[in-house]
Design a protein around this motif. Structure first.
Motif, short mmCIF file in Angstrom:
data_model
loop_
_atom_site.label_atom_id
_atom_site.label_comp_id
_atom_site.label_asym_id
_atom_site.label_seq_id
_atom_site.Cartn_x
_atom_site.Cartn_y
_atom_site.Cartn_z
N TRP A 9 -2.66 18.16 -32.26
CA TRP A 9 -3.97 19.14 -31.89
C TRP A 9 -3.77 19.59 -30.46
O TRP A 9 -3.40 18.90 -29.66
CB TRP A 9 -5.25 18.51 -32.05
CG TRP A 9 -5.60 17.96 -33.41
CD1 TRP A 9 -5.61 16.75 -33.91
CD2 TRP A 9 -6.27 18.56 -34.18
NE1 TRP A 9 -5.99 16.75 -35.22
CE2 TRP A 9 -6.52 17.99 -35.49
CE3 TRP A 9 -6.70 19.99 -34.55
CZ2 TRP A 9 -7.02 18.40 -36.74
CZ3 TRP A 9 -7.33 20.43 -35.49
CH2 TRP A 9 -7.49 19.80 -36.89
N ASN A 10 -3.81 20.81 -30.30
CA ASN A 10 -3.61 21.54 -28.87
C ASN A 10 -4.97 22.35 -28.74
O ASN A 10 -5.51 22.87 -29.70
CB ASN A 10 -2.55 22.38 -29.01
CG ASN A 10 -1.11 21.42 -29.23
OD1 ASN A 10 -0.84 20.54 -28.37
ND2 ASN A 10 -0.52 21.73 -30.31
N ILE A 11 -5.40 22.66 -27.39
CA ILE A 11 -6.35 23.32 -27.06
C ILE A 11 -6.00 24.56 -27.47
O ILE A 11 -4.78 25.24 -26.94
CB ILE A 11 -6.72 23.10 -25.84
CG1 ILE A 11 -7.17 21.92 -25.52
CG2 ILE A 11 -7.61 24.30 -25.11
CD1 ILE A 11 -7.54 21.46 -23.98
N SER A 12 -6.72 25.45 -28.24
CA SER A 12 -6.30 27.12 -28.64
C SER A 12 -7.25 27.92 -27.86
O SER A 12 -6.71 28.84 -27.45
CB SER A 12 -6.80 26.85 -30.27
OG SER A 12 -6.83 28.23 -30.49
N ASN A 13 -8.44 27.53 -27.41
CA ASN A 13 -9.31 28.32 -26.62
C ASN A 13 -10.50 27.71 -26.00
O ASN A 13 -10.95 26.62 -26.74
CB ASN A 13 -9.83 29.76 -27.66
CG ASN A 13 -10.01 30.74 -26.45
OD1 ASN A 13 -10.33 30.56 -25.32
ND2 ASN A 13 -9.80 32.10 -27.05
N LEU A 22 -17.41 17.71 -31.94
CA LEU A 22 -18.81 18.16 -32.15
C LEU A 22 -18.83 18.80 -33.61
O LEU A 22 -19.77 18.53 -34.34
CB LEU A 22 -19.25 19.44 -31.21
CG LEU A 22 -19.37 19.16 -29.79
CD1 LEU A 22 -19.69 20.26 -28.79
CD2 LEU A 22 -20.40 18.18 -29.71
N GLN A 23 -17.62 19.32 -34.02
CA GLN A 23 -17.40 19.98 -35.41
C GLN A 23 -16.20 19.50 -35.95
O GLN A 23 -14.99 19.73 -35.50
CB GLN A 23 -17.49 21.27 -35.28
CG GLN A 23 -17.11 22.14 -36.83
CD GLN A 23 -18.13 21.91 -37.82
OE1 GLN A 23 -19.29 22.05 -37.71
NE2 GLN A 23 -17.67 21.31 -38.94
N PRO A 24 -16.28 18.52 -37.06
CA PRO A 24 -14.83 18.05 -37.30
C PRO A 24 -13.82 18.95 -38.01
O PRO A 24 -14.39 20.05 -38.38
CB PRO A 24 -15.37 17.03 -38.67
CG PRO A 24 -16.90 16.48 -38.12
CD PRO A 24 -17.37 18.07 -37.58
N PRO A 25 -12.73 18.60 -38.32
CA PRO A 25 -11.53 19.59 -38.70
C PRO A 25 -12.19 20.33 -39.90
O PRO A 25 -12.66 19.94 -40.73
CB PRO A 25 -10.55 18.63 -38.90
CG PRO A 25 -10.86 17.58 -38.06
CD PRO A 25 -12.21 17.47 -38.02
N PHE A 26 -11.72 21.75 -39.98
CA PHE A 26 -11.99 22.58 -40.98
C PHE A 26 -10.82 23.55 -41.03
O PHE A 26 -10.08 23.66 -39.99
CB PHE A 26 -13.44 23.29 -40.70
CG PHE A 26 -13.49 24.24 -39.28
CD1 PHE A 26 -13.17 25.59 -39.23
CD2 PHE A 26 -13.73 23.42 -37.98
CE1 PHE A 26 -13.09 26.21 -38.18
CE2 PHE A 26 -13.87 24.21 -37.14
CZ PHE A 26 -13.57 25.60 -37.13
N LEU A 41 -6.39 23.50 -32.28
CA LEU A 41 -5.71 23.84 -33.47
C LEU A 41 -4.53 22.90 -33.81
O LEU A 41 -4.07 22.49 -32.77
CB LEU A 41 -5.18 25.53 -33.04
CG LEU A 41 -4.19 25.82 -34.00
CD1 LEU A 41 -4.66 26.00 -35.60
CD2 LEU A 41 -3.51 27.06 -33.46
N HIS A 42 -4.36 22.41 -35.02
CA HIS A 42 -3.59 21.82 -35.31
C HIS A 42 -1.94 22.39 -35.55
O HIS A 42 -2.18 23.53 -36.37
CB HIS A 42 -3.94 20.94 -36.69
CG HIS A 42 -3.01 19.78 -36.75
ND1 HIS A 42 -1.69 19.64 -37.60
CD2 HIS A 42 -3.29 18.41 -36.36
CE1 HIS A 42 -1.38 18.36 -37.54
NE2 HIS A 42 -2.23 17.42 -36.81
N ARG A 82 -5.81 24.64 -39.33
CA ARG A 82 -7.09 23.54 -39.15
C ARG A 82 -7.25 23.52 -37.70
O ARG A 82 -6.58 23.66 -36.73
CB ARG A 82 -6.24 22.18 -39.42
CG ARG A 82 -6.43 22.03 -41.01
CD ARG A 82 -5.52 20.72 -41.40
NE ARG A 82 -6.67 19.41 -40.84
CZ ARG A 82 -6.24 18.42 -40.26
NH1 ARG A 82 -4.66 18.11 -40.28
NH2 ARG A 82 -6.71 17.29 -39.97
N PHE A 83 -8.60 23.69 -37.38
CA PHE A 83 -9.47 23.57 -36.25
C PHE A 83 -10.34 22.66 -36.15
O PHE A 83 -10.77 22.06 -37.30
CB PHE A 83 -10.07 24.93 -36.08
CG PHE A 83 -8.95 25.99 -35.94
CD1 PHE A 83 -8.63 26.50 -34.48
CD2 PHE A 83 -8.65 26.78 -36.89
CE1 PHE A 83 -7.78 27.54 -34.37
CE2 PHE A 83 -7.90 27.86 -36.66
CZ PHE A 83 -7.27 28.32 -35.64
#
Length: 184
Positions: free
Chosen positions: A174-178, A47-51, A168-169, A7-8
């Motif tokens: 949630w943590n910063i992935s990039n 800006l873009q909800p979880p997907f 990224l979950h 999940r992002f």
């Protein structure tokens, strides 16, 4: 073959000094109003909800976001006061600048066109940029009390968001992935 999905979501994250001050407000809600949910991610403007996204395809998504961001200007952001989605959510209000509205619309459209990523809920209602400080686990009673405390409270921060942030979950938070620099 088991293809694992992760999940992002995509957001703008404030610089560390402002992030720290907002985290302090979130901690205040955790201790004073028993609402810890907002602490499960860094302060952000979604800006873009979880997907969901296949783990093995993350490099493709990242390359795509890098391309999207490369010809974009950094986004001026103004945080001003508090607002609420009654009866559960209290947030720091974000001024709806043309730049913010534009990147939101462009990003959602880009992700739908290129990757089929669509959030039907956010497509069906206007974009309200915000930075959540209390939600979900805030009881209706605590919401009433907290809103009395925060409704008139002043807060004003300005910053320029230099990048889009992919979060990224990990199963619990949630943590910063990039991050993808807005570099035009």
């Amino acid at each position: 073959m088991n293809q694992s999905k992760q999940r992002f979501f995509i957001a703008l994250v404030p610089p560390p000094d402002i992030e720290h001050q907002i985290t302090e407000i979130q901690r205040y809600f955790a201790t004073s109003y028993n609402s810890r949910g907002a602490l499960n991610s860094p302060p952000h403007i979604t800006l873009q909800p979880p997907f969901h996204w296949l783990a093995e395809d993350v490099p493709k998504l990242e390359e795509s976001l890098k391309e999207f961001s490369a010809n974009r200007l950094s986004i001026p952001v103004t945080l001003f006061g508090f607002a609420a989605f009654a009866p559960r959510v209290i947030y720091i209000d974000v001024v709806k600048s043309p730049e913010l509205l534009e990147i939101h619309k462009d990003l959602m459209s880009y992700l739908e066109t290129h990757w089929g990523i669509v959030d039907l809920v956010s497509q069906s209602r206007p974009f309200v940029p915000h930075m959540t400080v209390a939600f979900r686990d805030l009881t209706k009673e605590n919401f009433q009390t907290a809103w009395l405390e925060f409704a008139g409270r002043s807060l004003h921060f300005e910053f320029t968001a230099p990048a889009l942030t992919l979060l990224l979950h990990d199963g619990s938070r949630w943590n910063i992935s990039n991050q993808f620099p807005l570099s035009a």
